[in-house]
Design a protein around this motif. Structure first.
Motif, PDB file in Angstrom:
ATOM      1  N   TYR A  25       0.860  -1.126   0.000  1.00  0.00           N
ATOM      2  CA  TYR A  25      -0.010  -0.133   0.040  1.00  0.00           C
ATOM      3  C   TYR A  25       0.725   1.293  -0.055  1.00  0.00           C
ATOM      4  O   TYR A  25       2.006   1.503   0.532  1.00  0.00           O
ATOM      5  CB  TYR A  25      -0.992  -0.064   1.142  1.00  0.00           C
ATOM      6  CG  TYR A  25      -1.894  -1.193   1.104  1.00  0.00           C
ATOM      7  CD1 TYR A  25      -3.185  -0.942   0.449  1.00  0.00           C
ATOM      8  CD2 TYR A  25      -1.659  -2.348   1.939  1.00  0.00           C
ATOM      9  CE1 TYR A  25      -4.015  -2.196   0.255  1.00  0.00           C
ATOM     10  CE2 TYR A  25      -2.703  -3.320   1.879  1.00  0.00           C
ATOM     11  CZ  TYR A  25      -3.491  -3.287   1.180  1.00  0.00           C
ATOM     12  OH  TYR A  25      -4.423  -4.276   1.066  1.00  0.00           O
ATOM     13  N   PRO A  26       0.529   2.281  -0.562  1.00  0.00           N
ATOM     14  CA  PRO A  26       1.445   3.608  -0.705  1.00  0.00           C
ATOM     15  C   PRO A  26       1.475   4.178   0.834  1.00  0.00           C
ATOM     16  O   PRO A  26       0.646   3.739   1.623  1.00  0.00           O
ATOM     17  CB  PRO A  26       0.495   4.513  -1.439  1.00  0.00           C
ATOM     18  CG  PRO A  26      -0.722   3.825  -1.879  1.00  0.00           C
ATOM     19  CD  PRO A  26      -0.741   2.621  -1.124  1.00  0.00           C
ATOM     20  N   LEU A  27       2.698   4.934   0.733  1.00  0.00           N
ATOM     21  CA  LEU A  27       3.269   5.272   2.091  1.00  0.00           C
ATOM     22  C   LEU A  27       2.095   6.392   2.606  1.00  0.00           C
ATOM     23  O   LEU A  27       1.603   6.241   3.868  1.00  0.00           O
ATOM     24  CB  LEU A  27       4.563   5.937   1.978  1.00  0.00           C
ATOM     25  CG  LEU A  27       4.943   6.685   3.338  1.00  0.00           C
ATOM     26  CD1 LEU A  27       5.121   5.582   4.438  1.00  0.00           C
ATOM     27  CD2 LEU A  27       6.129   7.527   2.672  1.00  0.00           C
ATOM     28  N   TRP A  28       1.454   7.319   1.740  1.00  0.00           N
ATOM     29  CA  TRP A  28       0.385   8.029   2.342  1.00  0.00           C
ATOM     30  C   TRP A  28      -0.756   7.341   2.699  1.00  0.00           C
ATOM     31  O   TRP A  28      -1.364   7.902   3.941  1.00  0.00           O
ATOM     32  CB  TRP A  28      -0.149   8.823   1.134  1.00  0.00           C
ATOM     33  CG  TRP A  28      -0.885   8.351   0.085  1.00  0.00           C
ATOM     34  CD1 TRP A  28      -0.352   7.774  -1.199  1.00  0.00           C
ATOM     35  CD2 TRP A  28      -2.346   8.139   0.216  1.00  0.00           C
ATOM     36  NE1 TRP A  28      -1.403   7.631  -1.867  1.00  0.00           N
ATOM     37  CE2 TRP A  28      -2.515   7.425  -1.049  1.00  0.00           C
ATOM     38  CE3 TRP A  28      -3.419   8.438   0.956  1.00  0.00           C
ATOM     39  CZ2 TRP A  28      -3.971   7.230  -1.551  1.00  0.00           C
ATOM     40  CZ3 TRP A  28      -4.699   8.003   0.385  1.00  0.00           C
ATOM     41  CH2 TRP A  28      -5.064   7.389  -0.562  1.00  0.00           C
ATOM     42  N   LEU A  29      -1.022   6.155   2.311  1.00  0.00           N
ATOM     43  CA  LEU A  29      -2.398   5.356   2.914  1.00  0.00           C
ATOM     44  C   LEU A  29      -1.872   4.705   4.250  1.00  0.00           C
ATOM     45  O   LEU A  29      -2.880   4.789   5.219  1.00  0.00           O
ATOM     46  CB  LEU A  29      -2.955   4.447   1.996  1.00  0.00           C
ATOM     47  CG  LEU A  29      -4.020   3.582   2.347  1.00  0.00           C
ATOM     48  CD1 LEU A  29      -5.172   4.434   2.337  1.00  0.00           C
ATOM     49  CD2 LEU A  29      -4.275   2.482   1.173  1.00  0.00           C
ATOM     50  N   LEU A  34      -2.524   4.968  10.198  1.00  0.00           N
ATOM     51  CA  LEU A  34      -1.761   4.974  11.438  1.00  0.00           C
ATOM     52  C   LEU A  34      -2.408   6.364  12.153  1.00  0.00           C
ATOM     53  O   LEU A  34      -2.633   6.018  13.381  1.00  0.00           O
ATOM     54  CB  LEU A  34      -0.182   5.187  11.126  1.00  0.00           C
ATOM     55  CG  LEU A  34       0.726   5.219  12.382  1.00  0.00           C
ATOM     56  CD1 LEU A  34       0.501   4.143  13.427  1.00  0.00           C
ATOM     57  CD2 LEU A  34       2.003   5.556  12.018  1.00  0.00           C
ATOM     58  N   ILE A  35      -2.235   7.568  11.626  1.00  0.00           N
ATOM     59  CA  ILE A  35      -2.900   8.601  12.248  1.00  0.00           C
ATOM     60  C   ILE A  35      -4.571   8.159  12.659  1.00  0.00           C
ATOM     61  O   ILE A  35      -4.643   8.798  13.759  1.00  0.00           O
ATOM     62  CB  ILE A  35      -2.836   9.743  10.926  1.00  0.00           C
ATOM     63  CG1 ILE A  35      -1.322  10.128  10.979  1.00  0.00           C
ATOM     64  CG2 ILE A  35      -3.521  11.056  11.718  1.00  0.00           C
ATOM     65  CD1 ILE A  35      -1.070  11.008   9.798  1.00  0.00           C
ATOM     66  N   LEU A  36      -4.880   7.778  12.134  1.00  0.00           N
ATOM     67  CA  LEU A  36      -6.526   7.418  12.162  1.00  0.00           C
ATOM     68  C   LEU A  36      -6.458   6.466  13.380  1.00  0.00           C
ATOM     69  O   LEU A  36      -7.271   6.869  14.342  1.00  0.00           O
ATOM     70  CB  LEU A  36      -7.336   6.829  11.044  1.00  0.00           C
ATOM     71  CG  LEU A  36      -8.869   6.671  11.161  1.00  0.00           C
ATOM     72  CD1 LEU A  36      -9.365   8.314  11.041  1.00  0.00           C
ATOM     73  CD2 LEU A  36      -9.083   6.123   9.764  1.00  0.00           C
ATOM     74  N   LEU A  37      -5.717   5.513  13.472  1.00  0.00           N
ATOM     75  CA  LEU A  37      -5.543   4.745  14.539  1.00  0.00           C
ATOM     76  C   LEU A  37      -5.224   5.252  15.931  1.00  0.00           C
ATOM     77  O   LEU A  37      -5.782   5.083  17.102  1.00  0.00           O
ATOM     78  CB  LEU A  37      -4.703   3.493  14.529  1.00  0.00           C
ATOM     79  CG  LEU A  37      -5.359   2.141  13.610  1.00  0.00           C
ATOM     80  CD1 LEU A  37      -4.345   1.466  13.099  1.00  0.00           C
ATOM     81  CD2 LEU A  37      -6.668   1.654  14.290  1.00  0.00           C
ATOM     82  N   LEU A  38      -4.172   6.266  15.835  1.00  0.00           N
ATOM     83  CA  LEU A  38      -3.734   6.938  17.025  1.00  0.00           C
ATOM     84  C   LEU A  38      -4.913   7.961  17.242  1.00  0.00           C
ATOM     85  O   LEU A  38      -4.817   8.291  18.533  1.00  0.00           O
ATOM     86  CB  LEU A  38      -2.596   7.642  16.485  1.00  0.00           C
ATOM     87  CG  LEU A  38      -1.176   6.986  16.291  1.00  0.00           C
ATOM     88  CD1 LEU A  38      -0.155   7.703  15.761  1.00  0.00           C
ATOM     89  CD2 LEU A  38      -0.833   6.118  17.542  1.00  0.00           C
TER      90      LEU A  38
END
Length: 78
Positions: A25-29, A34-38
């Motif tokens: 998966y692309p780095l931005w995704l 990760l940001i969403l989970l945090l």
């Protein structure tokens, strides 16, 4: 060509000679997830701390002046 299958235990069995490229998966995704989970974890922790803090700050088990006498003395029989 035979495709991979999942055995009754839940493990993937690849047939002889089967090759596939791993999913990348692309780095931005990955960063977005990760940001969403945090954010989800942070909001969960903060709301839990705030609700427990407000509960603990608004309940005082040591102040029994407003309770009826039978509850203050420890006798709870009817």
């Amino acid at each position: 060509m035979e495709s991979p299958r999942i055995n009754p235990v839940g493990l993937v069995e690849h047939p002889e000679g089967y090759t596939s490229t791993p999913r990348r998966y692309p780095l931005w995704l990955r960063s977005f997830v990760l940001i969403l989970l945090l954010v989800f974890g942070g909001v969960s922790v903060v709301t839990t701390v705030v609700s427990l803090g407000s509960y603990c700050l608004t309940t005082n088990t040591s102040d029994v002046r407003n309770l009826p006498e039978r509850y203050r003395s420890g006798d709870t029989s009817p």
